[in-house]
Scaffold this motif. Structure first.
Motif, PDB file in Angstrom:
ATOM      1  N   ASN A 116      -8.346   1.219   2.944  1.00  0.00           N
ATOM      2  CA  ASN A 116      -7.085   1.007   2.228  1.00  0.00           C
ATOM      3  C   ASN A 116      -6.294   2.316   2.182  1.00  0.00           C
TER       4      ASN A 116
ATOM      5  N   GLY B 249       0.797  -1.231   0.000  1.00  0.00           N
ATOM      6  CA  GLY B 249       0.000   0.000   0.000  1.00  0.00           C
ATOM      7  C   GLY B 249       0.821   1.268   0.000  1.00  0.00           C
TER       8      GLY B 249
ATOM      9  N   GLY C 202      -2.838  -4.382   3.235  1.00  0.00           N
ATOM     10  CA  GLY C 202      -3.874  -5.339   3.559  1.00  0.00           C
ATOM     11  C   GLY C 202      -3.309  -6.718   3.862  1.00  0.00           C
TER      12      GLY C 202
ATOM     13  N   ASP D 267     -10.258  -5.929   4.560  1.00  0.00           N
ATOM     14  CA  ASP D 267     -11.440  -6.135   3.718  1.00  0.00           C
ATOM     15  C   ASP D 267     -12.725  -6.086   4.530  1.00  0.00           C
TER      16      ASP D 267
ATOM     17  N   GLY E  64      -5.587  -1.643   4.842  1.00  0.00           N
ATOM     18  CA  GLY E  64      -6.115  -2.505   3.788  1.00  0.00           C
ATOM     19  C   GLY E  64      -6.941  -3.676   4.258  1.00  0.00           C
TER      20      GLY E  64
END
Length: 460
Positions: free
Chosen positions: A268, A163, A220, A252, A250
């Motif tokens: 994110n 990221g 993530g 989900d 990140g």
């Protein structure tokens, strides 16, 4: 010592222990324990030290082994949890208890339940959140005042984190053309060293002392990979941090503890960049609206002054015409009184009075000429006064515009001055602030947080 008691050799004793264990542990055993050490051997098997704690004290310890034919257990665990089996994890394992006279007690691990480890992670996260809430730490960072124009940003991440580039590219090359001062504080973003590494970076940021926002990003991962961010000490550090902290690691679905204690958590790194850009854009829009309002007010003032000048000019013209008409009436009135008498005297003494009549007409013409000249000069003076009044009004409007610009807080800050506020209000008087108050001093490109230790009057 009893003489009749037959002595056993160590080997004989171990054989007896082996027999007892074999008779009592013929089947498999489900075992809950914590991993304190794990060694991946080159031969393919894995040595694990299992422990049990009570009040942070180790009350039990045993050696366990995953043999080469059961190596797939590790791959399955990593696939489901998202992280390798490692120290500090709690596991639910199916084990076979064995005892060898030469090697002692060994627990042969036949299988590991990944769902139990994930559940333990979630339970630990809930316990950390409950503790933070009970200690009043959960909302501290959220209560900080977010900078109006966040431009000096401290970034905690790793260049190898997925990221990192997403955040930097979206922030530094935004389509609005906004510029940000960004500095990377390198930190480990995966594994057991995450907590100490990020805390160290936060301490370095405080030492620098010129940042407005802290951003923590990574690319993530699974629940297991992100479990390193479910740390009480790290969460406490961020909660009590004097600068707003934005988190974009990140996730989900499940948030980490850092998402709850930070000023704001994002799904994110890109979302964090958008938030910062939008904050600057909001201030940009505010300035644009303010400029439009100033322009509209200035235009209205100019129009109002122009109408006032026009009204003055009309009144002056009306007064001039009124004076001209009055003068003409006076002349006509004088003529109407004098001419009949002249004609009568001309009839009586025409010859005698020819010269007198000529002189009278000459004087009358000169008087009319002088009156007209006086009226022309009066009209010229009135016009000049009108122009002078108009010019003064224009200068007044220009000075008003300059005063408006000079009173702009940014112009004051550009000259090296600062503005100090307490609870969002500008401090103007000695009585506005108490000792121990937390005050905020705004400079042009940065803010300074201070605590009032002592107040001193200017005459003390």
């Amino acid at each position: 010592m009893t003489q009749n008691c037959k002595a056993l050799t160590l080997y004989e004793l171990n054989l007896l222990i082996q027999k007892v264990i074999k008779e009592n542990f013929e089947g498999d055993v489900l075992l809950v324990s914590e991993i304190s050490r794990i060694i991946y051997n080159a031969g393919g098997f894995t040595n694990i030290e299992l422990i049990e704690k009570k009040d942070d004290q180790v009350i039990a310890k045993n050696r366990a082994v995953i043999w080469n034919d059961k190596k797939f257990i590790l791959d399955v665990f990593e696939t489901i949890v998202g992280e390798k089996l490692s120290e500090g994890m709690k596991i639910l394992a199916k084990v076979k208890v064995s005892y060898h006279p030469s090697y002692g007690l060994t627990l042969n691990i036949l299988n590991i339940d990944p769902s139990y480890t994930i559940g333990e992670m979630q339970l630990r996260k809930s316990q950390i959140l409950n503790r933070l809430e009970s200690e009043g730490l959960l909302e501290l960072n959220k209560r900080l005042e977010f900078p109006i124009v966040p431009q000096n940003i401290a970034l905690i991440s790793s260049k190898s984190a997925a990221g990192y580039e997403d955040f930097v590219n979206h922030l530094m090359y935004n389509d609005k053309g906004y510029r940000f001062n960004l500095r990377l504080f390198y930190s480990v973003m995966q594994g057991k060293d995450v907590e100490t590494s990020i805390i160290k970076s936060l301490d370095e940021i405080i030492e620098c002392g010129n940042f407005e926002v802290v951003v923590i990003v990574r690319g993530g991962g699974s629940v297991g990979e992100l479990d390193c961010f479910n740390s009480y000490d790290l969460a406490k550090k961020i909660s009590q941090f004097p600068i707003p902290v934005l988190v974009g690691i990140g996730h989900d679905r499940d948030k980490t503890v850092l998402d709850y204690v930070a000023y704001k958590g994002f799904k994110n790194p890109t979302a964090v960049a958008h938030f910062l850009i939008n904050a600057v854009e909001a201030f940009d829009d505010y300035l644009t609206d303010a400029l439009h309002k100033i322009f509209n007010l200035s235009s209205a003032r100019l129009k109002s002054e122009a109408r006032a000048l026009e009204n003055i000019s009309l009144r002056i013209k009306e007064k001039v015409l009124e004076n001209l008409n009055t003068s003409k009436s006076n002349i006509n009135f004088i003529g109407n009184r004098i001419f009949p008498e002249l004609f009568r005297r001309i009839d009586l003494e025409k010859r005698k009075n020819d010269k007198i009549l000529f002189n009278i007409f000459s004087k009358l013409k000169e008087r009319v000429k002088n009156e007209y000249s006086f009226l022309e000069r009066s009209e010229y003076k009135l016009r000049s006064c009108s122009i002078e009044i108009l010019q003064k009004s224009i200068k007044t409007i220009i000075n008003i515009e300059k005063e408006v610009k000079l009173k702009d807080p940014r112009e004051i800050l550009k000259k090296g001055f600062s503005i100090t506020t307490l609870n969002g209000k500008i401090i103007k008087k000695y009585e506005d602030v108490e000792e121990g108050s937390k005050i905020l001093t705004h400079f042009l490109n940065f803010d300074v947080f201070s605590v009032v230790e002592r107040k001193v009057r200017g005459d003390e």
